[in-house]
Design a protein around this motif. Structure first.
Motif, PDB file in Angstrom:
ATOM      1  N   TRP A  55      43.700  37.837  43.128  1.00 50.40           N
ATOM      2  CA  TRP A  55      42.632  38.543  42.410  1.00 50.40           C
ATOM      3  C   TRP A  55      41.854  37.562  41.535  1.00 50.40           C
ATOM      4  CZ3 TRP A  55      43.465  41.182  37.193  1.00 50.40           C
ATOM      5  CH2 TRP A  55      42.271  41.768  36.747  1.00 50.40           C
ATOM      6  N   TYR A  56      42.573  36.785  40.744  1.00 51.05           N
ATOM      7  CA  TYR A  56      41.902  35.823  39.870  1.00 51.05           C
ATOM      8  C   TYR A  56      41.141  34.761  40.659  1.00 51.05           C
ATOM      9  CZ  TYR A  56      44.580  37.681  35.888  1.00 51.05           C
ATOM     10  OH  TYR A  56      45.121  38.471  34.910  1.00 51.05           O
ATOM     11  N   ASN A  63      41.660  46.493  42.490  1.00 51.55           N
ATOM     12  CA  ASN A  63      42.391  47.638  43.051  1.00 51.55           C
ATOM     13  C   ASN A  63      43.410  47.195  44.091  1.00 51.55           C
ATOM     14  OD1 ASN A  63      41.090  49.526  41.447  1.00 51.55           O
ATOM     15  ND2 ASN A  63      39.455  49.848  42.931  1.00 51.55           N
ATOM     16  N   GLU A  64      43.018  46.266  44.958  1.00 59.07           N
ATOM     17  CA  GLU A  64      43.938  45.763  45.976  1.00 59.07           C
ATOM     18  C   GLU A  64      45.098  45.004  45.314  1.00 59.07           C
ATOM     19  OE1 GLU A  64      45.039  45.462  50.074  1.00 59.07           O
ATOM     20  OE2 GLU A  64      43.642  46.736  48.995  1.00 59.07           O
ATOM     21  N   GLU A  92      44.457  32.676  32.207  1.00 62.17           N
ATOM     22  CA  GLU A  92      44.763  31.351  31.652  1.00 62.17           C
ATOM     23  C   GLU A  92      46.183  30.921  32.010  1.00 62.17           C
ATOM     24  OE1 GLU A  92      43.955  31.278  27.482  1.00 62.17           O
ATOM     25  OE2 GLU A  92      41.798  31.473  27.769  1.00 62.17           O
ATOM     26  N   ASP A  93      47.122  31.859  31.956  1.00 61.33           N
ATOM     27  CA  ASP A  93      48.510  31.540  32.286  1.00 61.33           C
ATOM     28  C   ASP A  93      48.650  31.068  33.730  1.00 61.33           C
ATOM     29  OD1 ASP A  93      49.410  32.398  29.753  1.00 61.33           O
ATOM     30  OD2 ASP A  93      49.718  34.453  30.479  1.00 61.33           O
ATOM     31  N   LEU A  94      47.814  31.586  34.615  1.00 58.70           N
ATOM     32  CA  LEU A  94      47.946  31.309  36.051  1.00 58.70           C
ATOM     33  C   LEU A  94      46.940  30.292  36.575  1.00 58.70           C
ATOM     34  CD1 LEU A  94      48.686  34.948  37.242  1.00 58.70           C
ATOM     35  CD2 LEU A  94      50.305  33.051  36.993  1.00 58.70           C
ATOM     36  N   ASN A  95      46.112  29.726  35.720  1.00 65.37           N
ATOM     37  CA  ASN A  95      45.130  28.743  36.174  1.00 65.37           C
ATOM     38  C   ASN A  95      45.759  27.580  36.918  1.00 65.37           C
ATOM     39  OD1 ASN A  95      42.661  29.872  35.620  1.00 65.37           O
ATOM     40  ND2 ASN A  95      42.495  28.968  33.590  1.00 65.37           N
ATOM     41  N   SER A 102      37.578  32.108  39.193  1.00 66.84           N
ATOM     42  CA  SER A 102      36.296  32.474  39.802  1.00 66.84           C
ATOM     43  C   SER A 102      35.697  33.742  39.209  1.00 66.84           C
ATOM     44  CB  SER A 102      36.463  32.642  41.314  1.00 66.84           C
ATOM     45  OG  SER A 102      37.344  33.706  41.586  1.00 66.84           O
ATOM     46  N   HIS A 103      36.364  34.346  38.224  1.00 67.12           N
ATOM     47  CA  HIS A 103      35.857  35.577  37.620  1.00 67.12           C
ATOM     48  C   HIS A 103      35.188  35.362  36.283  1.00 67.12           C
ATOM     49  CE1 HIS A 103      37.466  38.501  40.453  1.00 67.12           C
ATOM     50  NE2 HIS A 103      38.528  37.734  40.544  1.00 67.12           N
TER      51      HIS A 103
END
Length: 104
Positions: A55-56, A63-64, A92-95, A102-103
């Motif tokens: 998603w990020y 939703n998916e 930020e935690d998952l960068n 991209s969001h």
């Protein structure tokens, strides 16, 4: 730790990946493997976070992401502690795992 987790960690280490380089990580869902990786600073992620990373990254809509996370939560044997922690991870935690956000 099962043989599959051992082999995954061994292959990752043998490949000589730069642990500081964004995108170099392994996927583990075994608690012992996760503790081993954490203790040795080997970057890892569990399956519950993959939809969030997608998603990020712009590969999946929100939703998916929520639908797939619910499916994984129902299929897996995750403790409430693990599912709660996964829900709290921010962009930020998952960068580290996506390289860029991209969001935004």
């Amino acid at each position: 730790m099962d043989q599959g987790e051992k082999e995954t960690i061994q292959l990752f280490c043998a490949a000589g990946f730069d642990f500081k380089k964004t995108g170099s990580f392994i996927l583990v869902d075994d608690g012992r493997a996760a503790r081993f990786c954490h203790a040795r600073q080997i970057p890892f992620i569990n399956a519950l976070l993959i939809p969030k990373v997608f998603w990020y990254s712009g590969l999946m809509d929100e939703n998916e992401h929520l639908k797939m996370t619910a499916i994984l939560s129902n299929l897996g044997r995750y403790s409430e502690k693990v599912t709660g922690a996964a829900q709290k991870f921010s962009r930020e935690d998952l960068n580290y795992f996506i390289g860029k956000d991209s969001h935004g």
